[in-house]
Design an enzyme around this catalytic site. Structure first.
Site, short mmCIF file in Angstrom:
data_model
loop_
_atom_site.label_atom_id
_atom_site.label_comp_id
_atom_site.label_asym_id
_atom_site.label_seq_id
_atom_site.Cartn_x
_atom_site.Cartn_y
_atom_site.Cartn_z
N HIS A 17 0.84 -1.21 0.00
CA HIS A 17 0.00 0.00 0.00
C HIS A 17 0.88 1.27 0.00
O HIS A 17 0.60 2.23 -0.71
CB HIS A 17 -0.84 0.07 1.28
CG HIS A 17 -1.87 -1.00 1.45
ND1 HIS A 17 -2.00 -1.70 2.62
CD2 HIS A 17 -2.84 -1.47 0.62
CE1 HIS A 17 -3.01 -2.56 2.51
NE2 HIS A 17 -3.53 -2.46 1.30
N LYS A 41 -15.90 -7.16 4.54
CA LYS A 41 -15.04 -8.16 5.19
C LYS A 41 -14.88 -7.90 6.69
O LYS A 41 -15.02 -6.76 7.13
CB LYS A 41 -13.67 -8.23 4.52
CG LYS A 41 -13.22 -7.04 3.73
CD LYS A 41 -11.91 -7.35 3.01
CE LYS A 41 -11.36 -6.11 2.35
NZ LYS A 41 -10.16 -6.32 1.60
N ARG A 90 -2.12 -6.23 -8.12
CA ARG A 90 -1.09 -7.23 -7.85
C ARG A 90 -1.14 -8.29 -8.93
O ARG A 90 -0.91 -8.02 -10.09
CB ARG A 90 -1.33 -7.86 -6.48
CG ARG A 90 -0.92 -7.01 -5.32
CD ARG A 90 -1.51 -7.53 -4.05
NE ARG A 90 -2.96 -7.46 -4.11
CZ ARG A 90 -3.77 -7.62 -3.07
NH1 ARG A 90 -3.27 -7.87 -1.91
NH2 ARG A 90 -5.07 -7.52 -3.21
N SER A 128 -3.04 -7.63 3.23
CA SER A 128 -3.28 -7.46 4.67
C SER A 128 -3.63 -8.81 5.29
O SER A 128 -3.25 -9.08 6.43
CB SER A 128 -4.41 -6.45 4.90
OG SER A 128 -4.03 -5.18 4.43
#
Ligand code: ADP
Length: 174
Positions: A17, A41, A90, A128
């Site tokens: 990030h 989430k 990504r 994360s």
């Protein structure tokens, strides 16, 4: 003069990030890192904790500010006067999700563009969730997050004790 937002859950912020935020700060005149309040989430850190960690990580970048938000991302972008939304890409699997989100956002706010920056090679695997899973099992995340994030993770897992259902485990345990 292009102002952009870089939205996400940042639960917690990691070097992938930070790399995207730093690169956005070089490309655009103003960057607002937008920390989403309540994503679908399950999160480990409270919104104010995530915001505080992002602020610390953005320290020293003069054209970057950090704000929490709870509305639609495009509505937040419009509210702060941003012309575009920056996202990080990504591996290939991110693409489909980001592609759908970008088209949905475009439908909602045709004037706000989505700009995807390709991750730095060394951060390709970093998420994360991976960081949380490693930290939950007391693994070393020092190459993935700044030391203050590592300390926050240790404190959080100490507080949680055995109640770690908040971190979904994948395969790092096996
Ligand atoms: P979200 O819940 O919106 O996906 P995240 O905090 O997971 O929020 O991610 C925020 C943004 O950072 C997303 O655009 C995501 O693709 C990007 N990102 C996450 N990990 C990386 C990484 N390792 N390299 C580059 N970008 C990343």
């Amino acid at each position: 003069m292009t102002k952009v937002i870089f939205p996400g859950s940042f639960d917690p912020i990691h070097f992938g990030h930070i790399d995207i935020a730093q690169r956005a700060s070089r490309l655009f005149s103003e960057v607002v890192v937008a920390v989403y309040d309540k994503p679908i989430k399950t999160l480990l850190f409270l919104p104010e904790e995530r915001i505080a960690l992002v602020k610390e990580a953005m320290n020293g970048l003069p054209n970057v500010s950090v704000m929490g938000y709870r509305e639609l991302t495009v509505s937040f972008a419009r509210k702060v006067g941003a012309q575009a939304i920056v996202r990080g890409l990504r591996v290939f699997s991110d693409f489909e999700y980001e592609f759908r989100m970008a088209l949905a956002n475009k439908r909602l706010e045709p004037d706000i563009d989505v700009i995807a920056l390709i991750t730095d090679e060394q951060h390709t695997f970093l998420s994360s969730s991976t960081v949380k899973e490693i930290a939950a099992l007391d693994g070393d995340v020092s190459s993935m997050v700044p030391d203050f994030v590592q300390r926050a993770l240790q404190a959080k897992f100490k507080d949680l004790g055995d109640n770690q259902t908040v971190v979904p485990t994948s395969s790092l345990k096996d």
